[in-house]
Every structure is written in structure tokens, then in C-alpha cells.
Design a protein around this motif. Structure first.
Motif, PDB file in Angstrom:
ATOM      1  N   ASP A 474       0.851  -1.179   0.000  1.00  0.00           N
ATOM      2  CA  ASP A 474       0.000   0.000   0.000  1.00  0.00           C
ATOM      3  C   ASP A 474       0.894   1.239   0.000  1.00  0.00           C
ATOM      4  O   ASP A 474       2.101   1.146   0.231  1.00  0.00           O
ATOM      5  CB  ASP A 474      -0.912  -0.017   1.232  1.00  0.00           C
ATOM      6  CG  ASP A 474      -1.630  -1.354   1.394  1.00  0.00           C
ATOM      7  OD1 ASP A 474      -2.458  -1.679   0.529  1.00  0.00           O
ATOM      8  OD2 ASP A 474      -1.336  -2.079   2.370  1.00  0.00           O
ATOM      9  N   LEU A 475       0.299   2.408  -0.232  1.00  0.00           N
ATOM     10  CA  LEU A 475       1.095   3.615  -0.438  1.00  0.00           C
ATOM     11  C   LEU A 475       0.591   4.746   0.453  1.00  0.00           C
ATOM     12  O   LEU A 475      -0.591   5.077   0.431  1.00  0.00           O
ATOM     13  CB  LEU A 475       1.012   4.047  -1.908  1.00  0.00           C
ATOM     14  CG  LEU A 475       1.721   5.360  -2.297  1.00  0.00           C
ATOM     15  CD1 LEU A 475       3.234   5.242  -2.109  1.00  0.00           C
ATOM     16  CD2 LEU A 475       1.384   5.722  -3.748  1.00  0.00           C
ATOM     17  N   TYR A 476       1.507   5.325   1.224  1.00  0.00           N
ATOM     18  CA  TYR A 476       1.186   6.521   2.009  1.00  0.00           C
ATOM     19  C   TYR A 476       1.944   7.702   1.420  1.00  0.00           C
ATOM     20  O   TYR A 476       3.125   7.591   1.069  1.00  0.00           O
ATOM     21  CB  TYR A 476       1.580   6.341   3.473  1.00  0.00           C
ATOM     22  CG  TYR A 476       1.050   7.436   4.376  1.00  0.00           C
ATOM     23  CD1 TYR A 476      -0.257   7.406   4.845  1.00  0.00           C
ATOM     24  CD2 TYR A 476       1.858   8.497   4.755  1.00  0.00           C
ATOM     25  CE1 TYR A 476      -0.752   8.404   5.666  1.00  0.00           C
ATOM     26  CE2 TYR A 476       1.378   9.510   5.582  1.00  0.00           C
ATOM     27  CZ  TYR A 476       0.071   9.456   6.038  1.00  0.00           C
ATOM     28  OH  TYR A 476      -0.417  10.461   6.853  1.00  0.00           O
ATOM     29  N   VAL A 477       1.242   8.849   1.308  1.00  0.00           N
ATOM     30  CA  VAL A 477       1.854  10.053   0.747  1.00  0.00           C
ATOM     31  C   VAL A 477       1.681  11.194   1.739  1.00  0.00           C
ATOM     32  O   VAL A 477       0.559  11.536   2.122  1.00  0.00           O
ATOM     33  CB  VAL A 477       1.216  10.439  -0.604  1.00  0.00           C
ATOM     34  CG1 VAL A 477       1.907  11.676  -1.179  1.00  0.00           C
ATOM     35  CG2 VAL A 477       1.304   9.283  -1.593  1.00  0.00           C
ATOM     36  N   ALA A 478       2.796  11.758   2.194  1.00  0.00           N
ATOM     37  CA  ALA A 478       2.775  12.904   3.106  1.00  0.00           C
ATOM     38  C   ALA A 478       2.726  14.183   2.293  1.00  0.00           C
ATOM     39  O   ALA A 478       3.585  14.422   1.436  1.00  0.00           O
ATOM     40  CB  ALA A 478       4.006  12.887   4.005  1.00  0.00           C
ATOM     41  N   ASN A 479       1.719  15.010   2.583  1.00  0.00           N
ATOM     42  CA  ASN A 479       1.485  16.233   1.819  1.00  0.00           C
ATOM     43  C   ASN A 479       1.645  17.476   2.687  1.00  0.00           C
ATOM     44  O   ASN A 479       1.200  17.506   3.840  1.00  0.00           O
ATOM     45  CB  ASN A 479       0.064  16.231   1.235  1.00  0.00           C
ATOM     46  CG  ASN A 479      -0.180  15.047   0.316  1.00  0.00           C
ATOM     47  OD1 ASN A 479       0.678  14.676  -0.471  1.00  0.00           O
ATOM     48  ND2 ASN A 479      -1.351  14.447   0.420  1.00  0.00           N
TER      49      ASN A 479
END
Length: 625
Positions: A474-479
Motif C-alpha cells: 500500500d502507499l502513504y503520501v505525506a502532503n
């Protein structure tokens, strides 16, 4: 027109690959080489950054960088004066011996008394060969009042004769009532422990009371109440060995030890020299000798560098011979095996797009393909086999859209470079997933795979992990400027992949200024927890809670602004696809202006520790919040 467009596109690609390589020394008169002034033709005096016309290159404009009137913010007037007083205390701590009431004149109110600044009872909460951590005991102690010189002397007693004593103060709340002011401040004092070579740190939260009848004069300290006191002693587990590692590398002194001001004053802005410092690095075995090598990304006009490790712990510069000394602005790099031949290939994110390079197994790289990213330059890369087909796919985050018209700050084009709205921006760059279709063919599958959902944030950091233990990444993206993404990989029985953004339902949107993310088992229960670095802001904590802050907004939106200033976040995996926010209980929010973060077992005790890189500008404080 179609013919012209095709020629233009071909020319861009050709320039992308051919003109961005370094020949180490640019040819004189070459218009497409960075114009670096010859050393004997320039003054030895450094060009100050303040003298550079940043507005002309779109880095500053008067509309975006207006200073608010300070007379409307009594809290900020007080903060400046009180912080100056605390810094004076720090100077006294460093220079005065012995400490007497006389040295505090003009800082501490006459005959003032305070609570002790060191608890009577310290409880050891951690002790091994590396660290000893003691904290204020929960045992109730009698409240007594003592003179300030006695309190400060007790605080500094373990640092006696320390030659490297340093102190830091951060005021993060302010309140007023008539001629009185109250503030809370984080205080940190570090140095060498007396009769020991160990590093000693004492840090606490001070609740300070001040006498402030006249806002044109500095306040006088009346009392201090401590909370969250912590004392740490440690061996020198990290030692800066840069000089010895790079002792045979000319570019270390000639390129890396010269600061941004030096290069910004010598390289034309059109080459993308930049001043933001968004340039990463990668570790990997480039030449197959079993040692980790280092690839360093550089601003435009300076060559990227590949340093190969030697068995004796030093490195040598192999940038030119390896074919990796690109001179275009490079934000990120990855060493990964893209063709499954057993060696580490190289991927770099540049101002124009992503370049894919094959390794011959001995540390020589050949460009095999590139992907232009016209909408926004990529700033970070992450690799995973998202479809479990046996090869690695590449995800690139693209922070902000390219600004076209920097001369007119009101134009739509210029607005693309600004987060709108600040607390929940959704006008950033579009991130891209490049699917590996073998034989060095990479396909933009962002929309096909469902990764275009909520895909216009100001994205900094992507990280892959199978957080739900279903066998696929799965993919986590910090914005920055708002909500983060958690893309769950919903791969079906036939192998078809589709991602769904479940950040909200999983409890990890973390509306803040996300700049990095790391997975690790923080609580030792066998599943993957998530740590996100944001920005702990003393100014944000002071201002966002004041009554005259954003009075036209409702409490929910004001709460989001306040959340932005809280700092870093730790989310514990509940094992059911959701997470619990344990940030404040774990004491991990105050990471300052935190860029990078990583779970790592620093002291080899089997537990996952956290290391956070932070900071930004190192020049003098301009007063800009």
C-alpha cells in the motif's frame, strides 16, 4: 502545427538527455553551460543572499510575502521582548561565574522568587550503555519558592566548567491580564557533564510569569513553574567524520563546503540553482563490491556526485566516469534493480522529469529511458512491486505546478504555485505512477490504477508498506498544506490492481505540513505503525490560539490551523485497517521544522527508535514568522 509540435517535443527530449550531463569543467563561451565566474575574476568577498534579486526569478514577490502589522498582535510584541530576555539568560548561563542577583538586573524582577527549576525527585525511565534518561517523578513535592540565582545555579550545576554549553528557548503560548503576561516556553540546555566526557541535556517546559506594564520596555521575569522536565546523559554515539571520509575528494571542499549564498551569486538562475535545498541522496552498492556507495543530488548548475566507498572507510569521486554527473536540478534518487539482473540501477528525479539508468554491474550507468513530467517537477521517488509481477514500479511525488507568470502575482498562472486554501490545499502538482512493463518501458498508470484520487496535493514524501497484511504493498503520501493520502492496494484474485484513498477512514489524514513518513513497529505488537514529520511551530502555536486570529472563520477551520502547528504524528496500527493517534502521549510531536524522519534501532536494543532531521535557514533571523 502538428509537425512543429513533434519537432519541439523531440528537441526537448534531446536537450533533456544530452545537455544536462557535466563535462566537469564548462567550456568558455558555451552558452548552454552554467556561467561560473572564474575565481581570479571575482572579489573574494561573498555575495550576501540579501543582495540577490529573488523577485526577478519568481522566488519572492511583494504580494505573497507581505509582513502583517505587528501593532495588531500584542502577543508577538511581547514574544519578541520576552524571547530576547530569555536569550540574555542563556548568555548569562554560558558566561557568568558565579551567578548572582546582580547579573540578572533588567531581566528578573527585583526580589522575585521562583519555584525550583530542577525537581527534587528524578526517576530513571531508561538506562543502557548508550543513554540514561531521567524525568520528573510523579511524586508530589512541597511547593517552595527560592531566589532566582539559587534556582539557576542548581539548574546549571551539572554543567560546571562545560566549554560547550548551549541553550535554546521557544515561546509557544502567550496570555495577558492588565500589567501581567504569562507564557509557556520549551527550554533546552546542552553541554558536557562535569567530571565526565558524556553529553548532558536538560530540557523542560517553563510556565513564566512576567511583569509588563509598559509594552515599549522589556518584561521582567517574576516566576517560573516547571513541567515535563527531562535529563539525558549519553555517550558520543555519533561523531562527524565527514572530513576523514572525504579527505581525498576535491569536490567535497570545492563544491559541498560552499553554501547556497556562494553558488547563488555565481551561477545563473536559469540553470535552476535554487535556494530551497530540496535535494536528496541515495545509498546503494553501485559497483558490486559489497559496500554502500553514496549518490548526492545537487541544484542546477552543479554536477550530481557519485562517491564510491573504499574498504578503508574513505570514498572516491566517480561521478564523471560513472556517467551520473548530471548538471540539471535533481531532487531525488533511488538505487534499485529495475531489470532484475542483480545490480543496482539508478533513477533520478530532475526538474524536467525522471531519468532511468542501467548499471553494468561495475558502476557505469547508461540512460535507458526518461519520462517528462510537464505539469510539475518530481521531488521524491519510491519503488515497490505494486502488482506483484516480479519487477519494481516507481512512484514520483510532484510538489507544486510550474509557475508560468511570476511577474503578475494575481494571474491564474502565478496562483498555481501557491497553496489554496493554505490549510487544505488541493491545487498542487499531480503525482505519477510509472509501471514497469519490462525492457526499460515505463508506463504512466496513475489514472488506470486509481492513484489520481485526491491527487493535487502538495506532495513531499511517498512510502510503500503492506499496512493491512494482505500481501500487497500500500502507499502513504505525506502532503504539505493539508491532508495526506493512504492508498490501499485492492488487488483482486485475478491480479488486477486498484488503489483507494482510505486516509480519512483509517484515521491518518493528519492535516498538517507533511514532509516525510516512515513505517515501523513502534509498540512491538508485530504490525506496522506510521510516523509522519510535520512542522512544530512556536509562532503557529502562539498565534493560532489568539482571539484575533482569523476571526471570520468557524472553530473547525481555526482548529485545522492550530493542528498545523502541533508537529509530528505517530499513528499506531489497530490491526483492523485503522490507526490511533498516539502522538502526544508518546511525546513525539516536537520535532521542530521536521524534514525527514526514520524508524531505526539506534542503540541495538531491539526497539524501534525515531530520528528526525530538522531545521531550515541558518542565516540571521529576519523576524519573518
Amino acid at each position: 502545427m502538428r509537425f512543429v509540435a513533434q519537432i519541439s517535443k523531440a528537441m526537448v527530449i534531446a536537450l533533456f538527455l544530452s545537455s544536462c550531463r557535466s563535462d566537469e569543467t564548462p567550456k568558455k563561451g558555451d552558452r548552454d553551460s552554467p556561467q561560473v565566474t572564474e575565481p581570479d575574476a571575482i572579489s573574494s568577498k561573498e555575495t550576501p543572499l540579501s543582495s540577490i534579486d529573488l523577485e526577478s526569478i519568481g522566488l519572492v514577490d511583494s504580494f505573497l510575502h507581505r509582513e502583517p502589522p505587528k501593532n495588531d498582535w500584542q502577543g508577538e510584541v511581547f514574544n519578541e521582548q520576552a524571547l530576547d530576555q530569555l536569550k540574555e539568560l542563556g548568555a548569562i548561563f554560558r558566561d557568568s561565574e558565579p551567578i548572582t542577583a546582580t547579573v540578572f538586573k533588567g531581566i528578573v524582577a527585583e526580589n522575585a522568587l521562583t519555584s525550583p527549576l530542577v525537581p527534587d525527585h528524578l526517576e530513571v525511565v531508561f538506562d543502557d550503555d548508550t543513554f540514561v534518561v531521567s524525568r520528573k517523578s510523579k511524586t508530589n513535592t512541597p511547593q517552595i519558592r527560592i531566589p532566582f540565582p539559587e534556582a539557576f545555579s542548581n539548574l546549571l550545576e551539572p554543567f560546571e566548567a562545560s566549554a560547550d554549553l548551549r541553550s535554546k528557548f521557544k515561546i509557544f503560548t502567550v496570555q495577558f491580564e492588565k500589567n501581567q503576561a504569562e507564557c509557556e516556553a520549551f527550554v533546552q540546555i546542552t553541554g558536557t557533564a562535569k567530571e565526565s566526557d558524556q553529553k548532558l541535556t536538560r530540557q523542560a517546559r517553563w510556565s513564566c510569569s512576567w511583569n509588563w506594564p509598559d509594552s515599549t520596555k522589556p518584561p521582567l521575569l517574576q516566576s517560573i513553574q516547571i513541567s515535563d522536565f527531562e535529563e539525558t546523559t549519553s555517550n558520543h554515539i555519533f561523531i562527524d567524520c565527514s572530513k576523514s571520509v572525504f579527505k581525498n575528494v576535491a569536490s567535497y571542499e570545492e563544491q559541498f563546503l560552499k553554501g547556497t549564498e556562494h553558488w547563488a551569486g555565481r551561477i545563473e538562475s536559469r540553470f535552476g540553482i535554487g535556494i530551497s535545498g530540496w535535494h536528496g541522496m541515495a545509498l546503494g552498492d553501485a559497483n558490486g563490491d559489497g559496500l554502500d556507495d553514496l549518490y548526492v543530488c545537487e541544484p542546477g548548475g552543479l554536477p550530481n556526485r557519485l562517491f564510491l566507498a573504499n574498504p578503508d572507510g574513505t570514498v572516491r569521486d566517480a561521478s564523471a566516469e560513472s556517467g551520473t554527473d548530471f548538471q540539471m536540478r535533481t531532487q531525488a534518487a533511488l538505487f534499485v534493480d529495475l531489470d532484475n539482473d542483480g545490480d543496482q540501477d539508478l533513477v533520478i528525479a530532475t526538474s524536467l522529469g525522471v531519468i532511468f539508468m542501467a548499471n553494468d554491474g561495475k558502476g557505469t550507468f547508461t540512460v535507458k529511458g526518461n519520462k517528462l513530467v510537464p505539469e510539475a517537477p518530481p521531488v521524491a521517488l519510491a519503488a515497490a512491486d505494486l502488482d506483484l509481477d516480479g519487477d519494481l514500479d516507481i512512484y514520483a511525488t510532484c510538489y507544486s505546478r510550474r509557475r508560468i507568470d511570476s511577474d503578475n502575482p494575481e494571474s491564474d498562472a502565478a496562483q498555481l504555485g501557491r497553496p489554496i486554501p493554505y490549510h487544505d490545499a488541493n491545487n498542487g502538482g499531480r503525482n505519477v505512477l510509472f509501471r514497469n512493463d519490462r525492457n526499460w518501458r515505463f508506463t504512466d498508470a496513475t489514472i488506470t490504477l486509481g492513484l489520481d484520487q485526491n491527487n493535487h496535493r502538495y506532495s513531499f514524501a511517498p512510502t510503500w508498506e503492506d499496512y493491512d497484511d494482505d500481501g500487497d504493498p500500500d502507499l502513504y503520501v505525506a502532503n504539505d498544506y493539508g491532508r495526506n493520502n493512504l492508498y490501499r492496494n485492492d488487488r483482486d484474485a485475478e491480479g488486477n490492481v486498484h488503489f483507494t484513498d482510505v486516509a480519512a477512514e483509517a484515521g491518518v489524514e493528519d492535516i498538517s505540513a507533511g514532509m516525510s513518513a516512515s513505517w515501523g513497529d513502534a509498540d512491538g505488537d508485530g504490525d506496522r505503525d506510521l510516523y509522519v514529520s510535520n512542522m512544530w511551530s512556536s509562532a503557529g502555536n502562539r498565534i493560532a490560539y489568539q482571539r484575533n486570529f482569523q476571526t471570520s472563520l468557524d472553530d473547525s477551520v481555526r482548529g485545522v490551523f492550530q493542528r498545523h502547528a502541533r508537529g509530528n504524528s505517530l499513528f499506531l496500527n489497530n490491526g483492523d485497517g485503522t490507526f490511533s493517534d498516539a502522538s502526544q502521549e508518546a511525546g513525539v510531536t516536537m520535532g521542530r521544522w521536521a524534514w525527514g524522519s526514520r524508524f531505526v534501532d539506534i542503540n541495538n536494543d531491539g526497539n524501534q527508535d525515531l530520528i528526525v532531521s530538522n531545521g531550515f535557514l541558518t542565516q540571521s533571523d529576519s523576524g519573518d514568522l
